[in-house]
Design an enzyme around this catalytic site. Structure first.
Site, mmCIF file in Angstrom:
data_model
loop_
_atom_site.group_PDB
_atom_site.id
_atom_site.type_symbol
_atom_site.label_atom_id
_atom_site.label_comp_id
_atom_site.label_asym_id
_atom_site.label_seq_id
_atom_site.Cartn_x
_atom_site.Cartn_y
_atom_site.Cartn_z
ATOM 1 N N LYS A 231 102.141 36.840 17.234
ATOM 2 C CA LYS A 231 102.740 35.713 16.512
ATOM 3 C C LYS A 231 104.207 35.951 16.185
ATOM 4 C CE LYS A 231 98.587 33.654 14.486
ATOM 5 N NZ LYS A 231 97.839 33.324 13.252
ATOM 6 N N ARG A 265 91.140 38.670 15.239
ATOM 7 C CA ARG A 265 91.250 37.589 16.234
ATOM 8 C C ARG A 265 92.488 37.879 17.082
ATOM 9 N NH1 ARG A 265 93.796 32.563 16.833
ATOM 10 N NH2 ARG A 265 92.535 30.995 17.935
#
Length: 285
Positions: A231, A265
């Site tokens: 991210k 995740r």
């Protein structure tokens, strides 16, 4: 090493009548059915590719496959319910038949998509909106009695980065989760997983403040999922890009595991599985 802070007494999930052990940290891998995902290596656009990747993911140690057909990256394009369903449901049917041992999570904020996907063979609902974007989602999860991943976010993927700013981010999330959990419990939902929503309606600094305070969420005694994988909180800070953010992802996953996270995740199963194995090894000595 810091003391083990994962005090969660909830060590199983009921997946379609089968109890799945989550007493040790595990991996949830991302399978994107959208061309709009921020990390292009995670995208699939045909059945054969999806099946090949699913087989690889399972062989590398993934426990959950998180299937998404609506990109939730900041500023992502809107996708209609019909388009999301057309991408999601046929793929769930195919994957569940080919790999009946795979536990499939549906990354959607729409109750209809969740309901039809569970009917097609999926097992969990992963809702980035915490029920905010579809008022029927909580009741749907309760009716289906499937595990529900409750994530923190403000606004929508299109405007969430204009809705940052917290007086105390951990306390703000505790207030948010307390209200949502109470509502879900009243509806009779048994299995809830918390996701702090790293990267959603949070600045880079707020993401790291939240990670620093992650143990505060132990108060709920619920499984904790974290998603840092490649991210912008990593690559913007380090000055690179998603393709070069695996090392940063592994470092943050390690910190999160030491602070109580139970599900990682990720896009990269092998790296995450090795991260879990090494952290767990330190806990045996």
């Amino acid at each position: 090493m810091a003391k083990d802070t994962f005090l969660n007494p909830k060590t199983t999930l009921n997946l379609q009548g089968r109890l799945v052990d989550i007493s040790k940290p595990t991996v949830m891998v991302i399978l994107n059915l959208t061309p709009d995902s921020f990390y292009n290596n995670s995208r699939v656009d045909n059945v054969d590719d999806a099946l090949r990747r699913t087989e690889t993911f399972l062989n590398e140690g993934a426990k959950f496959i998180d299937i998404g057909a609506y990109s939730s990256r900041p500023g992502a394009a809107e996708v209609s319910t019909e388009e999301e369903l057309s991408r999601m449901v046929p793929m769930v049917e195919i994957i569940s038949k080919k790999f009946p041992e795979a536990w499939l999570s549906i990354d959607t904020f729409r109750a209809k998509v969740a309901r039809e996907s569970i009917g097609a063979g999926a097992h969990l609902i992963n809702d980035i909106s915490g029920g905010e974007l579809d008022e029927e989602m909580f009741q749907t999860a309760a009716d289906l009695q499937v595990p529900y991943i409750l994530m923190h976010m403000r606004g929508t993927p299109q405007n969430m980065q204009q809705q940052t700013g917290y007086s105390n981010i951990a306390l703000n999330l505790i207030d948010y989760f307390s209200e949502k959990i109470a509502t879900l419990r009243k509806l009779g939902l048994k299995d809830i997983i918390l996701d702090p929503g790293f990267g959603f309606a949070k600045t880079t600094d707020e993401n790291y403040q939240l990670l620093n305070q992650l143990e505060d969420l132990d108060i709920f005694e619920l499984p904790l999922l974290v998603g840092f994988s490649r991210k912008s909180m990593i690559y913007n800070f380090l000055g690179n890009d998603p393709q070069h953010a695996l090392n940063g992802t592994t470092i943050l996953n390690t910190i999160a595991l030491m602070k109580g996270a139970g599900i990682l995740r990720v896009h990269d199963v092998k790296a995450a599985a090795e991260c879990i194995a090494l952290v767990e090894k330190t806990r045996t000595h």
